[in-house]
Design a protein around this motif. Sequence first.
Motif, short mmCIF file in Angstrom:
data_model
loop_
_atom_site.label_atom_id
_atom_site.label_comp_id
_atom_site.label_asym_id
_atom_site.label_seq_id
_atom_site.Cartn_x
_atom_site.Cartn_y
_atom_site.Cartn_z
N GLY A 44 0.82 -1.21 0.00
CA GLY A 44 0.00 0.00 0.00
C GLY A 44 0.85 1.26 0.00
N HIS A 45 2.05 1.17 0.60
CA HIS A 45 2.94 2.33 0.57
C HIS A 45 3.34 2.65 -0.87
CE1 HIS A 45 3.60 1.12 4.88
NE2 HIS A 45 3.56 2.43 5.02
N CYS A 46 3.57 1.60 -1.66
CA CYS A 46 3.92 1.83 -3.08
C CYS A 46 2.69 2.27 -3.86
CB CYS A 46 4.49 0.55 -3.69
SG CYS A 46 6.04 0.05 -2.92
N ASP A 106 11.93 -7.76 -5.00
CA ASP A 106 11.46 -9.03 -4.43
C ASP A 106 11.67 -9.03 -2.91
OD1 ASP A 106 10.72 -11.56 -3.77
OD2 ASP A 106 11.92 -12.54 -5.31
N LEU A 107 10.63 -8.58 -2.21
CA LEU A 107 10.74 -8.49 -0.74
C LEU A 107 10.85 -9.88 -0.11
CD1 LEU A 107 8.05 -5.73 0.06
CD2 LEU A 107 10.46 -5.43 -0.52
N MET A 108 10.33 -10.90 -0.81
CA MET A 108 10.33 -12.26 -0.24
C MET A 108 11.75 -12.82 -0.14
SD MET A 108 7.31 -12.46 0.42
CE MET A 108 6.38 -10.98 0.09
N ALA A 129 15.56 -8.72 -1.30
CA ALA A 129 16.32 -7.86 -2.23
C ALA A 129 16.46 -6.44 -1.68
CB ALA A 129 15.62 -7.84 -3.59
N GLN A 130 15.49 -6.04 -0.85
CA GLN A 130 15.51 -4.68 -0.29
C GLN A 130 16.60 -4.49 0.75
OE1 GLN A 130 13.53 -7.08 0.53
NE2 GLN A 130 12.62 -6.88 2.55
N LYS A 131 17.20 -5.58 1.20
CA LYS A 131 18.27 -5.48 2.21
C LYS A 131 19.66 -5.71 1.58
CE LYS A 131 15.12 -5.15 5.55
NZ LYS A 131 14.46 -3.86 5.72
N GLY A 177 16.07 0.06 3.80
CA GLY A 177 15.79 -1.21 3.15
C GLY A 177 14.32 -1.46 2.93
N GLN A 178 13.61 -0.44 2.46
CA GLN A 178 12.17 -0.59 2.22
C GLN A 178 11.78 0.06 0.89
OE1 GLN A 178 10.49 1.18 5.84
NE2 GLN A 178 10.01 -0.87 6.57
N VAL A 179 10.71 -0.47 0.30
CA VAL A 179 10.07 0.20 -0.83
C VAL A 179 8.92 1.04 -0.28
CG1 VAL A 179 10.69 -1.49 -2.59
CG2 VAL A 179 8.62 -1.86 -1.24
N PRO A 180 8.51 2.08 -0.97
CA PRO A 180 8.95 2.54 -2.29
C PRO A 180 10.19 3.43 -2.24
CG PRO A 180 7.19 3.96 -1.54
CD PRO A 180 7.37 2.90 -0.48
N ASP A 232 10.50 6.74 1.25
CA ASP A 232 9.35 7.07 2.09
C ASP A 232 8.19 7.56 1.22
OD1 ASP A 232 8.50 7.44 5.15
OD2 ASP A 232 7.56 8.95 3.89
N SER A 233 7.10 6.78 1.29
CA SER A 233 5.97 7.04 0.40
C SER A 233 5.41 8.45 0.55
CB SER A 233 4.87 6.01 0.66
OG SER A 233 4.49 6.02 2.02
N ASN A 234 5.28 8.91 1.79
CA ASN A 234 4.67 10.23 1.98
C ASN A 234 5.62 11.34 1.51
OD1 ASN A 234 2.42 8.98 2.96
ND2 ASN A 234 2.92 9.32 5.12
N ALA A 235 6.91 11.14 1.73
CA ALA A 235 7.89 12.11 1.22
C ALA A 235 7.83 12.16 -0.31
CB ALA A 235 9.29 11.73 1.69
N1 LIG Z 1 7.61 4.68 6.05
C1 LIG Z 1 7.81 3.89 4.87
C2 LIG Z 1 7.35 2.46 5.09
C3 LIG Z 1 7.58 1.59 3.87
C4 LIG Z 1 7.34 0.12 4.14
O1 LIG Z 1 6.89 -0.29 5.22
N2 LIG Z 1 7.62 -0.68 3.11
C5 LIG Z 1 7.46 -2.11 3.23
C6 LIG Z 1 6.53 -2.63 2.14
S1 LIG Z 1 4.89 -2.02 2.39
C7 LIG Z 1 8.79 -2.80 3.02
O2 LIG Z 1 9.56 -2.41 2.16
N3 LIG Z 1 9.02 -3.86 3.78
C8 LIG Z 1 10.19 -4.68 3.66
C9 LIG Z 1 11.09 -4.60 4.85
O3 LIG Z 1 10.84 -3.80 5.77
O4 LIG Z 1 12.07 -5.34 4.85
C10 LIG Z 1 7.09 4.53 3.69
O5 LIG Z 1 6.11 5.23 3.91
O6 LIG Z 1 7.53 4.35 2.54
#
Ligand SMILES: N[C@@H](CCC(=O)N[C@@H](CS)C(=O)NCC(=O)O)C(=O)O
Length: 207
Positions: free
Chosen positions: A13-15, A35-37, A40-42, A53-56, A67-70
């Motif tokens: 939902g953030h993406c 591929d979060l599974m 790959a984000q790390k 280490g997070q999308v988006p 950061d989605s909101n940024a």
């Molecule tokens: N505050 C961040 C949160 C982003 C977030 O939680 N992304 C999750 C996917 S919804 C993610 O990348 N999770 C993988 C992880 O944390 O390793 C934003 O708004 O972008």
Amino acid sequence: MSTLKLYRHPLSGHCHRVELLLSILDLDYESIDVDLMTGAQKQAEFLQKNAFGQVPVLEDGEVTLADSNAILVYLASQYDPEHTWLPIDPAQAAEVQRFLSVAAGPVANGPATARLINLFGAQLDHLKAIEIANNLFEILDAHLAEQEWLVGNAPTIADLANYGYIAHAPEGDVSLKDYPNIKLWLQRIEHTPGFVPMQASKVGLAA
Ligand SMILES: N[C@@H](CCC(=O)N[C@@H](CS)C(=O)NCC(=O)O)C(=O)O
């Protein structure tokens, strides 16, 4: 104009909130699935883009933003010359920020967390997440009884930021049936020109 690149995951939902604004603003962009599974984000290459280490993550030429909101604030400031999606009036801009904080706070800790547990088996407190979601939904439903959009009388990035995880709350076993004003607000967003849905999970969207 440089090509925008969005690093994303289809069930995030953030993406999705970023994809919504990109589509509404009719901006061309390249979508790159992470591929979060497999984590790959790390990996080092991705951590250079976002140390958390997070999308988006959005790339726009020399600008790399996490950061989605940024990212919503950036896109609205850079590509919406009418300031429709992020008003410049100080009080309205502050109200938008207030609801971006709601998206990053109780929405993330409530419906998004409840969904994360069901979809990805996250080891988190499901009952607590459902309680946070229902407390939030009561407040939002009352707010949306008074006005059609979260801020002012037109849609803003505040609505986009909050949409996805609320629309998909049933995937986390949070029903929307007691929140008629929220349901009408979701429909208004879905009728906004340029709206694109977030991919539904196998868990489904009933209730
Ligand atoms: N505050 C961040 C949160 C982003 C977030 O939680 N992304 C999750 C996917 S919804 C993610 O990348 N999770 C993988 C992880 O944390 O390793 C934003 O708004 O972008």
